[in-house]
Every structure is written in structure tokens, then in C-alpha cells.
Design an enzyme around this catalytic site. Sequence first.
Site, PDB file in Angstrom:
ATOM      1  N   ASP A 578       0.839 -34.438  54.428  1.00 26.59           N
ATOM      2  CA  ASP A 578       1.181 -35.430  55.839  1.00 26.59           C
ATOM      3  C   ASP A 578      -0.455 -36.216  56.010  1.00 26.59           C
ATOM      4  O   ASP A 578      -1.224 -36.148  55.235  1.00 26.59           O
ATOM      5  CB  ASP A 578       1.067 -34.089  56.897  1.00 26.59           C
ATOM      6  N   GLU A 581      -1.712 -41.833  55.942  1.00 26.26           N
ATOM      7  CA  GLU A 581      -1.523 -43.350  56.113  1.00 26.26           C
ATOM      8  C   GLU A 581      -2.792 -44.122  55.485  1.00 26.26           C
ATOM      9  O   GLU A 581      -2.550 -45.381  54.935  1.00 26.26           O
ATOM     10  CB  GLU A 581      -1.170 -43.480  57.607  1.00 26.26           C
ATOM     11  N   ASP A 655       6.922 -37.789  63.240  1.00 27.36           N
ATOM     12  CA  ASP A 655       6.833 -37.102  64.416  1.00 27.36           C
ATOM     13  C   ASP A 655       7.932 -37.518  65.321  1.00 27.36           C
ATOM     14  O   ASP A 655       7.617 -38.207  66.475  1.00 27.36           O
ATOM     15  CB  ASP A 655       5.417 -37.080  65.007  1.00 27.36           C
TER      16      ASP A 655
END
Length: 985
Positions: A578, A581, A655
Site C-alpha cells: 500500500d 505512489e 480507498d
Amino acid sequence: PSPIWSMMRSLTTAALIALCFPAAAVDHAKFRTCDKTSFCRRHRGAEAARPWVVAPGSAVLDASGRVSAQLHGGPSGVPLTLELLGYQSGAFRLRVTETKPLHGARWEPDDILIDPEPAKMVALDASSPAVPDSLRAAVSSGSALVYGLELSEPSDAPAVLALHLHPFRAELHVAGERVVELNPSGKFYFEHHRAKGGAAEAPAEAAPAEDVHQGKTVVDYGEDGLAVYSDGTKQERASDAADDSAAAEHVDAASEEEGLWEESFGSHRDSKPFGPASVGMDVRFGGTQHLYGLAEHTAPFNLPSTTGAGAKYKEPYRLWTLDVYDYELDSPMALYGGVPLLLAHAANRTTGVLWFNPSETFVDVSREAPPSSGWLGGAAPPGGGATSAFWMSESGVVDVMLLPGPSPLRIFAQYASLTGFTPLPPVFSLGYHQCRWNYNDEADVRYVHSQFEELDLPYDVLWLDIEHTDGKRYFTWDKFKFPEPKKMQEELAATGRKMVTIVDPHIKKDSGYQVYQQAHDKQLFIKTKDGAEFNGWCWPGDSAYLDFTSPEVRDWWAGRFAYDVYEGSTPTLYTWNDMNEPSVFNGPEVSMQKDALSLAGVEHREWHNLYGMYMQRATADGLLRRNPQQDKRPFVLSRSFYAGSQRWGAIWTGDNACKWDHLVASIPMLLTLGLCGITFSGADVGGFLGKGGGYGDPDAELFTRWFEAGAYTPFFRGHAHHDSARREPWTFGEEAAARLREVAKERYQLISYWYTVFHQAEATGAPTMRPLWVHYPADSATWDAADQWLVGRDLLVHPVTAQGASSAEVHLPGTEAWFGVRDGVRLPPGKHSVSAPLGTIPVFQRGGSVVPRQMRLRRAASLMGKDPFTLVVAPDSAGFAEGELYLDAGDGYEYKAGAYALRRFTFSGGTTLASSGLHASDAFAPPNRLERLEILGVRPPAKVVLTHMGVARELEANWCEATGRTVVRKPDVPIAADWTISLIL
């Protein structure tokens, strides 16, 4: 996830409430738009400059079949080098680079694209029958050059590439028709590297950085990028309107040179040591109004226009991987991943363009209506006209792949030949995954597991989020909450279950934390522009970020997954990446400064969009290498991705919120991911952000409808924010749990079908979850359809996504009937209103197909390897049907050496089902047997006869008058053997 604040104990109750329940909706002030980005602002509305031309006599076709030429002209007169290449897939490639770059060749990744088989380009003269009639005069006059490809297997729709010399322009023609144009409006530009200085290039004085904290002391940051202060307050969100006004005022006051050498956004300043380096080009797709791709956005499936008549958005689509907390729907804003691929579809063809540039990219989309349509904007007419895309990238080179198709399936193969095919996942990963932020401790894990067992709810994987670690130190366990992690995993494994733990890229800066200290000593972390170790804020607080662009770092990271290094890990533990990015809570746009440096000295702006993929790749390598024989397939879920991520694992849509509109939006998002090669994907069932996002928790209706939809998507996981109420399937009451059990059974009955479809994905590049137009390309009613999809070719799914609805309006394409999966009822093609009470999802089997099922309820997919099969035959109007079944060990790589079985089942004449082998191996002998046969829509047979190994015997059969379903019981023949079953009518 939403933030856990490190200073909670010192904050007031009021402040705690404000922090735990932030205002809903994305904070636009945290993210740049085109107007706030100098390279986009410079070029988006710029008028065409001095045209580029192909220098006379410079085009050379060398012995390897490559074309090179020189481009001259442009606003500065700096020469550029043009290259044309071809591949055996039929794809063409056009590259433009600086001929004599001031600072050396621009950085390009050399390990993203696979090495496709080249095809020699062949120069064609005007007399060649392959030259389209529209180009013959230009070729004869010397104003255009046309090239074909020397293919080992001739194409039934040959493609040629035309290069126009003055001005520079390229065209792709397929079967004599021009389908794609490069630089048709002369928007191509290439900002060359230059030396700083001189009146023409002196930048305007950069505005002083704003003190957004007003002198307060920052003690924490949240995933929304807002600071938490020592006095217990939290940074307020800026007003979007005020921010836009201030940005406009700043732009108006700035000179034309603003942003060339330095640029500020909020309190962050970006140095630009190489000055402006942006590249761009316009691409026109002829004869179509339908354009898809550019994952990941929340825009409608057919990408709306951003400029021109009928433009829906004011902003272009943006590709810059970001952690966008509480993302909004129906928006061109950047999200977690970015695949720079566009597919254009019309009734007679599909074509594609891959803009291979991983730097920040904006894409404007515009449309031209057919001349006779009278279109004045709004909804696009069905076909004709043209759709254009204007690509603008901050840096890098122009590198364009042209995918000629002409069929959707050919496009998928062409794209996969460049970026890679999706490997066959381990079979357990196709089952249901249960996740929450966070399961509290080992007792909680055992409780959740026991409830699945007690209620006969199948599941395969239980997940642990960040709270399982020792203070957000990845590769560790909280010794109080999870004192015996191996024992916990072994207990799950004893019932066929697996576990996944989260491992994020931010590494807590702590000299006592071995992972950090080793990487620090080896200097494996990203650097600031000044060469210091980069420090950013994420879940653990101060964090360093590994440079996954480095092969050395990826190799070191892979070693962290060894069983003797990752203490407490076992062979049934897998991984979730997770925040990759990368997410940096106190950085610009909740990410990293663009002028941060890789170990090779390359700026972050060049490789930002690749970071998440590189991390997932290294993690997958670690899961493979931890077993000495490397005989187990990895499973890695990643939030961030780029073109080619499909080679390393699964992706989810991040999310999302537990709202009906997020359920609706998940379908086009997943369809788009599939078109962009990311076919192992899913959305969190129930929506992640409940109370944690300022929303309520899902009720039984929303959760059930989402569970129904998720059961027919490639990756099937339930997940929830830690502030949300528990939402495991039994938490909604006995009635809801019973419904959810039946839906879960449908998923597990089709595991073998999903596995077969994933085998086809690995072989052909086709997505597992497909828009209807893939198989019904001429049906214009399918081109905008984003509320239903196909699983493989043979199952059509239309979930109910509206609150209170008990029916669905379904479009059944083609010319053959479809059959209800639950009731076997035959429906003709066309539009139908079908009943769908809660707990029922409209799913239809294609007339002309054979679908395998395993009907016995097991705890997990990993326990179904020896189970018998049911074959469901849905004949077409000619009494014909066919289908395939792929079988292997369910894990490992023996199948790559041929240890698998591939069967074809053919029903013909409305009477006879035959099983034949497409592939067999002595190294793998499936033990499964055929226990049941269902044939839909047939007359009652007088008797049924099985013939196997030359011996015939009669079988028991029943016929249902209401549905026309014939059920043949207990054929008890090996599923992987040759046999026939005949209906004697």
C-alpha cells in the site's frame, strides 16, 4: 487507510473527534491542476508554432528494418532524431529524441517493456497494392513515405505507416483505411535541454513559499496531507474557490518564462536544474466517438471530452500516481495508478496508442462530430467523426506505440506483447479475501476464522493491516497482540487458508530497526536534491523511502522476505503493498518532491509513476525467492501501478467509500483497468471509507449488493476502515448472512471457470472482466455500457447498484439466446427487465457455451483441486455449444513445462457432448470426474448414453418442463478423458 495520529493521547476529546472523522470529499487545494502546472499551462492552449519537418533525404531504412530520420524546425530550430520500428505483433513504434542533448541522453526506463519480436519495416512504392489509394499521389511526389511490416504470419488486415515530410505527420492505415494520425494539428513540441541564463531564458522571480502552518509546530500528518499541531488543532482545508482565484492571479502576473527553472506549489518549491523539458503531441482517431483507457480515473467508461464542443471537464486527464484521500467520482483527477494507453473503438475496428512516458502527463480529449450529424455537444453520437487526444508530458521523450488491431482481441495481444501478459495466479487468490484495518490480535483472527467455519462461509485469505506490526515497522509483529504469528498462520493453513500482511515502502527512521539501519548503511534510500537521505512523514512518523528504481535495492528488498529474515513468516504468508505512489503525508500533493534523486542521480519527476510497480515487482520476486525451489507463485496486491504491472500481481481501486455511487463507479474503473492490461483487479466490497471518511456504515442492502457484484470481479475482497463498524458477512444478521453465503457459493462454484479465463489471459492478453463490445463490437448499445460486463466470453453479469431496486434492465447482445444462471430460463437477445430481489444477481450464460462448475461447498478454493465437475451446456439456435477447462496443480510453475490439462467440450446437433484434449501431460493427471451434466433449452430425451473407451452405458436423466433443463446424473467419467454423452430424442 486513514491516519492514526501519533499524538492522540495528548489531544482533547474534541480534537480527537475532528481528527477521526474528517470532512468528506477530496481536498482539491492539495493537488495541482493544469493551470497550476507550468508545462501544462504553457502548452495546453498554445497556438501551433513553426512546423516541424522531416529533413529532405534524411530518412534511412537500415539493414535491420528500422527507419531513422531528422526533424528540423520547431520554435527553436534544435534538431531531433526520429525512429520508426515494427514488431511481429503488427504494432508500430515512433520515437523522437534530441539529436545532440546538452546534458546527455534523457532518462528512459529500460526494464518496463518486454522485448517483443521485431519485424522489419519495408518501404513501399506507389505501385504497391498495400499502399492505400489516398496515399499514392503523396508517395509518387515524394512528400510521404509508406512502410509495411515483414511479418512471419501475414495479417488479414494489413497495416502500413505513412510518414509525411512537410510538415511532419504520421498516419496508421489498417486495411486501406486511415485510423490514427500523429500530429495532425501540428501540436507536436519538444522542449530541448538548455543552459540556464540569457535574457530569453531567465526565469521570473519565484514567489516566496507560503507558510501554510502559520508558525505552529507540526507533530503529525494525515493521509489527507493536513498537519496536526502540538496545540491539538488540525490544519484547515484551503477553500477550493479561493485557491483557484489565487492561482489565476499568480498566473496572470507571471511572465511567459515563469516555471521554466523553478516552480512553487503551496509551501513546496521544485528546482529544475535542466530547465523546461516537456514533450507533447496530438493523436487523432478517425471514425469514432468512443475512447477508453487512461487508468486510473473515476470518469465514465467512454472518456468524456475535456476541450471543444460538448466538453464535460475543464481539466485534462492527469497521470501522476497519487494518494488521493476520499477521492471524488466523475473526475479526470489523478489517482493511485497511471497507464498511458488509449483504445478507440468503432463498429469495424479497435485501435490503440500507448504513450510510453512515465513522467507527469496531462491528456486533453476532444471530439469532432460526423459532418451530417448536426451534433451540438452533449452525448456523443454513435460513430463517425473523430476523437483526438493531446498528450503533454513534463519530461522524457516521445515514444508512441501504435496498435492496429483491428479486433479488440488482437489489440490485447499486441499490447501484452509490449508490456507483458498476466501470469496465472495461485488458485487460492481467486477466492474470497477478508480484510479490515485492523484485526486486533491473534484472538480476533481466530474469532473471525471460526465464524466463517461455523457459518459455512467459504473464504481463502485473512488480511492484517498496519497495526499488526511493532510500531509500523514492516517485517515485524506486535509481540503483545501477535506473539505467535507462525502458529496463527499454521492454524489457518490447516484449513486451507492463507494470510496476507501489509508491507509499505516508507521505512521508519529508527537506528534500532534492522530494516532501516541496513538500508541506511548500504545507502539504499532516495536522496534529496542536495544528496541527503530523504525524510518524509507517513504512518510511522519520520520515514525514509527505498529507491525501487535500483536493481540493487530491489534485490535487497526481495531478500527481506526470506523466512529467516522476515521472522514469523511462513510459506502461506503473502503480501500487500500500500501507499506506494509513493505517499508522503507532508510532501507536495501528499507525495515526494520532484527534484528528489534516485541512487543513479535521476530526478523523481522522471520515474514517479513507476515507483509502485517497481516495489510490487521486488516484492513478488521476494515471495518467489524465499522458497529454494522457487516453486510457489507469488501473490502481491498493490495500490499503485503502471503499464506492465500485470506481470507482478493484483491491483485494487484504493480507498473507496461505502456509498452507492462508489459501487456504481467501481464497474467502469475495473473495466478500464482490464482494457489497460491490469486484469487481476477489484474494488473493496462494502467500500473502505465508512465512518472513517465521514460517511455511515453500509447497511445490509448496500453490503449485499456490493458482495454480489464483487463475486463476479477478478479480485474479491471485503475491507473496512478501523473507525467503521465490523462488517464481516455475519454482522448484518442471519438473513443477510444466508444470502451472502449463497452468493459466495456462486463464486466458488465458478473458481475453475475463473481459473480457465485467467489461463486464457496469460495466453492471449485478453482481460478476464470484459466490456460487452469486446465480443460484440458492432453493437453500438454496448459501447457506452458500464453497468454490466462479461466474465470471459460466456457469462454476462449485471449487478443491481441502485438502492431499493429489485430488478435490473439488462441488454443481452448478439443474435443468440442467453440463459439465466440460477433458473436456466432462456431469454432472446435484446433488452429485458429481470427480477433481482436482494441476494440475487442477474447472471446469464451465452447460448453456444459450455461452462464448468464445481458444486460441492468447500472451505476454500485451495481445497477444491480434486472435486468433481458439473458441465452446464447452453446450446445456440443450431444446437451447438463449446467451452474449455484448464487444470493444473493450482500453484507452482510445472505448468510452464507442460504439466497441465486443457480440455474442450463440444455439443453438436443438439444431441451430443464430446470431450477432447487440447493438451495433456503425463506429469499432471487430473483426478477430477464428471458428476453431473446440465443441458439447457432442449427437448426431453428418451434416454442418455455415455461412451467411454469404446464402452457404452445408459445414464439417469431428468427433464424440467418449466426451463427445458435436462440433468444427467453421475456420468462418473474422468473430466480429462475422451468421451461422448448422447441424448437420444
